[in-house]
Each structure stands twice: as structure tokens, then as C-alpha cells.
Motif scaffolding. Structure first.
Motif, PDB file in Angstrom:
ATOM      1  N   ILE A 170      13.584  -4.140  -1.816  1.00  0.00           N
ATOM      2  CA  ILE A 170      13.272  -5.153  -2.642  1.00  0.00           C
ATOM      3  C   ILE A 170      12.362  -5.051  -3.226  1.00  0.00           C
ATOM      4  O   ILE A 170      12.110  -5.910  -4.408  1.00  0.00           O
ATOM      5  CB  ILE A 170      14.658  -6.229  -2.737  1.00  0.00           C
ATOM      6  N   ILE A 171      10.782  -4.321  -2.749  1.00  0.00           N
ATOM      7  CA  ILE A 171       9.488  -4.281  -3.373  1.00  0.00           C
ATOM      8  C   ILE A 171       9.789  -3.320  -3.398  1.00  0.00           C
ATOM      9  O   ILE A 171       9.911  -1.599  -3.319  1.00  0.00           O
ATOM     10  CB  ILE A 171       8.811  -5.254  -2.926  1.00  0.00           C
ATOM     11  N   GLU A 174       3.164  -3.612  -5.858  1.00  0.00           N
ATOM     12  CA  GLU A 174       3.375  -4.783  -5.967  1.00  0.00           C
ATOM     13  C   GLU A 174       2.470  -5.992  -5.023  1.00  0.00           C
ATOM     14  O   GLU A 174       2.262  -5.537  -3.582  1.00  0.00           O
ATOM     15  CB  GLU A 174       4.658  -4.755  -5.715  1.00  0.00           C
ATOM     16  N   LYS A 175       2.448  -6.874  -5.562  1.00  0.00           N
ATOM     17  CA  LYS A 175       1.762  -8.083  -4.393  1.00  0.00           C
ATOM     18  C   LYS A 175       2.652  -8.886  -4.125  1.00  0.00           C
ATOM     19  O   LYS A 175       3.348  -9.282  -4.956  1.00  0.00           O
ATOM     20  CB  LYS A 175       0.956  -9.568  -5.548  1.00  0.00           C
ATOM     21  N   VAL A 176       2.817  -9.210  -2.621  1.00  0.00           N
ATOM     22  CA  VAL A 176       3.961 -10.470  -2.697  1.00  0.00           C
ATOM     23  C   VAL A 176       3.205 -11.378  -1.209  1.00  0.00           C
ATOM     24  O   VAL A 176       1.685 -11.674  -1.298  1.00  0.00           O
ATOM     25  CB  VAL A 176       4.068  -9.330  -1.009  1.00  0.00           C
ATOM     26  N   THR A 193       7.825 -13.786   0.396  1.00  0.00           N
ATOM     27  CA  THR A 193       8.126 -12.349  -0.349  1.00  0.00           C
ATOM     28  C   THR A 193       9.263 -12.112   0.172  1.00  0.00           C
ATOM     29  O   THR A 193       9.291 -11.897   0.453  1.00  0.00           O
ATOM     30  CB  THR A 193       7.632 -11.570  -1.240  1.00  0.00           C
ATOM     31  N   ILE A 194      10.459 -11.693  -0.420  1.00  0.00           N
ATOM     32  CA  ILE A 194      11.600 -10.900   0.399  1.00  0.00           C
ATOM     33  C   ILE A 194      11.922  -9.751  -0.189  1.00  0.00           C
ATOM     34  O   ILE A 194      10.946  -9.203  -0.986  1.00  0.00           O
ATOM     35  CB  ILE A 194      13.059 -11.254  -0.137  1.00  0.00           C
ATOM     36  N   ILE A 195      10.897  -8.604   1.232  1.00  0.00           N
ATOM     37  CA  ILE A 195      10.377  -7.141   0.881  1.00  0.00           C
ATOM     38  C   ILE A 195      11.772  -6.618   1.354  1.00  0.00           C
ATOM     39  O   ILE A 195      12.157  -4.831   0.365  1.00  0.00           O
ATOM     40  CB  ILE A 195      10.066  -6.759   1.905  1.00  0.00           C
ATOM     41  N   SER A 196      12.570  -7.245   1.861  1.00  0.00           N
ATOM     42  CA  SER A 196      14.041  -6.161   2.093  1.00  0.00           C
ATOM     43  C   SER A 196      15.210  -6.844   2.866  1.00  0.00           C
ATOM     44  O   SER A 196      15.013  -8.252   2.908  1.00  0.00           O
ATOM     45  CB  SER A 196      13.443  -5.249   3.457  1.00  0.00           C
ATOM     46  N   ILE A 197      16.477  -6.229   2.698  1.00  0.00           N
ATOM     47  CA  ILE A 197      17.908  -6.731   3.195  1.00  0.00           C
ATOM     48  C   ILE A 197      18.232  -5.770   4.461  1.00  0.00           C
ATOM     49  O   ILE A 197      18.460  -5.107   3.905  1.00  0.00           O
ATOM     50  CB  ILE A 197      18.513  -6.983   1.968  1.00  0.00           C
ATOM     51  N   ILE A 198      18.777  -6.172   5.265  1.00  0.00           N
ATOM     52  CA  ILE A 198      18.955  -5.469   6.850  1.00  0.00           C
ATOM     53  C   ILE A 198      20.188  -5.275   5.913  1.00  0.00           C
ATOM     54  O   ILE A 198      21.660  -6.624   6.534  1.00  0.00           O
ATOM     55  CB  ILE A 198      18.628  -6.076   8.131  1.00  0.00           C
ATOM     56  N   GLN A 199      21.339  -4.577   5.947  1.00  0.00           N
ATOM     57  CA  GLN A 199      21.973  -4.346   6.213  1.00  0.00           C
ATOM     58  C   GLN A 199      23.370  -4.252   7.879  1.00  0.00           C
ATOM     59  O   GLN A 199      22.681  -3.280   8.900  1.00  0.00           O
ATOM     60  CB  GLN A 199      23.109  -3.073   5.619  1.00  0.00           C
ATOM     61  N   LEU A 215       0.839  -1.037   0.359  1.00  0.00           N
ATOM     62  CA  LEU A 215      -0.190  -0.076   0.083  1.00  0.00           C
ATOM     63  C   LEU A 215       0.852   1.242   0.312  1.00  0.00           C
ATOM     64  O   LEU A 215       0.523   2.019  -0.749  1.00  0.00           O
ATOM     65  CB  LEU A 215      -1.019   0.865   1.287  1.00  0.00           C
ATOM     66  N   GLU A 216       2.059   1.013   0.417  1.00  0.00           N
ATOM     67  CA  GLU A 216       3.044   2.326   1.166  1.00  0.00           C
ATOM     68  C   GLU A 216       4.303   2.075   1.385  1.00  0.00           C
ATOM     69  O   GLU A 216       4.228   1.056   2.433  1.00  0.00           O
ATOM     70  CB  GLU A 216       1.986   3.262   1.650  1.00  0.00           C
ATOM     71  N   ILE A 217       4.976   2.618   0.857  1.00  0.00           N
ATOM     72  CA  ILE A 217       6.795   1.918   1.771  1.00  0.00           C
ATOM     73  C   ILE A 217       7.078   4.266   1.920  1.00  0.00           C
ATOM     74  O   ILE A 217       7.331   4.799   1.088  1.00  0.00           O
ATOM     75  CB  ILE A 217       7.925   2.001   0.605  1.00  0.00           C
TER      76      ILE A 217
END
Length: 216
Positions: A198-199, A203-205, A210-216, A74-76
């Protein structure tokens, strides 16, 4: 497979459907009975569909954050999280329509450090007021790398019951169930600002997949 949260509801619904069907036999014509029967079967089929719990296989890397719910992004946005984290975060909002699987899954593994239920209103899930005025739960998991990830179940206009299984000081395992929301809702997840998203919006998850993020 049917989710355990649907068993009692489906039994009560089946009793209602059968009673309605037998009453209609004595009160209405054959044509009207066919219409009523079609409606009741369609309604009950939807309930079966809603409470489905498809089997999913999980395999992740430690720094990957998976979607906690099925739905649409819906929102980022960058926001200040003021309930627990008390800092700026990236908030990803996932809208769950009545046609999505409504099982909620842990997006990361770690120790559950915070769980709280908030009673509230029932604005539409996409309304900005929903985040802090609707009925909701807040859960925080601290990962092995000491990153605190907050996620929130938010009831929508149709959702009238949030179920949460997460318990403070227990171990959260990525992909396992932490809750369920009945009939249309939203899940927000708050990530560190340096996270790689990374979404994208719209987008549909798929929850637990579904991988939505990678934490650094």
C-alpha cells in the motif's frame, strides 16, 4: 529526546567543539572566530538532530506491516531471498538519509527466529551491490500466523556502525526498537508474494507509523 546510541558520541563531540573554540580564540581574529564558532555550533546542532528519538504512539491491526525505518521508498520488486527464506518475495527498500530518524523498529510482532551480522563493504546505500556486499544484519520474525518476515539493515557510504538489539528466540513487538544505524543507510524488508503493498516507489515513510503492507 536523544537516542541512547548518541550519548557517548555527543559528549565526545561537545568536548571537541569546546577545545576547538578555545584554541581558536588565541590563534585567530574575531571575524575568523565568529566563522569557526558558527561552523562548530551548526555541526553540533546537526549531531543533536541526527540522534533525535521522537516519541511515537502505536496502534495496529495484526495483519498490518509497518515501516521499519524513516525514509524514502527506494524500490519495490520481486526477488529471490537466498539467505534464509529461500523463496521469491516482495522486497521493499527504504533509504535513510542523514536527515532521517535512524531508529529501526520491528515491522511485525512474533518470535525472532534468525539474527545474523555480516561484515562487508560500504557502497552507497542505493547501489544494487549494497544488498549483498555491504555491512549488514539480517533478522527474521515469525508471526502468529506462521508468516516469516525478513528485514535487513544495510550500511551505506557514510554509515560505519550498525547496532542491532534483536536476539534469537526472543519476542518481537511491532513498533519497538530492534536497532540503529549511524549516518545514512538503508533497510530492506522481504514480504510474501501475496502481500498487499500500500505504498509506492518514491513515497516517504515513518518508522513505526506508516503501514506499508497487509499480509494475507
Amino acid at each position: 529526546m536523544i537516542h541512547k546510541e548518541g550519548f557517548s558520541f555527543l559528549i565526545c563531540s561537545l568536548i571537541f567543539v569546546l577545545i576547538s573554540f578555545f584554541i581558536s580564540i588565541f590563534l585567530f581574529s574575531i571575524l575568523i572566530n565568529l566563522f569557526i564558532s558558527f561552523f562548530l555550533i551548526t555541526l553540533y546542532s546537526f549531531f543533536l538532530f541526527f540522534f533525535r528519538n521522537p516519541k511515537r504512539n502505536f496502534s495496529y491491526n495484526e495483519n498490518e506491516v509497518i515501516s521499519p525505518a524513516d525514509g524514502k521508498i527506494l524500490e519495490i520488486k520481486s526477488v529471490f531471498e537466498n539467505e534464509y527464506l529461500k523463496k521469491d518475495c516482495i522486497c521493499i527498500s527504504i533509504f535513510m538519509s542523514p536527515f532521517n530518524v535512524h531508529v529501526n523498529r520491528f515491522p511485525v510482532s512474533g518470535i525472532i527466529t534468525y539474527v545474523r551480522y555480516h561484515p562487508g563493504k560500504y557502497w552507497f546505500a542505493w547501489n544494487k551491490k549494497a544488498s549483498f556486499q555491504n555491512e549488514r544484519t539480517t533478522t527474521v520474525v515469525e508471526t502468529k500466523e506462521k508468516q516469516k518476515i525478513l528485514f535487513r539493515q544495510i550500511a551505506g557510504f557514510l554509515a560505519r556502525r550498525i547496532i542491532i538489539y534483536a536476539k534469537k528466540n526472543f519476542l518481537a513487538k511491532k513498533g519497538e526498537e530492534f536497532g540503529f544505524i549511524k549516518f545514512g543507510s538503508r533497510v530492506d524488508i522481504y514480504l510474501p508474494l501475496k502481500s498487499i503493498i500500500i505504498i509506492k516507489k518514491g513515497e516517504k515513510v515513518i518508522g513505526g507509523k506508516t503501514i506499508i503492507s497487509i499480509i494475507q
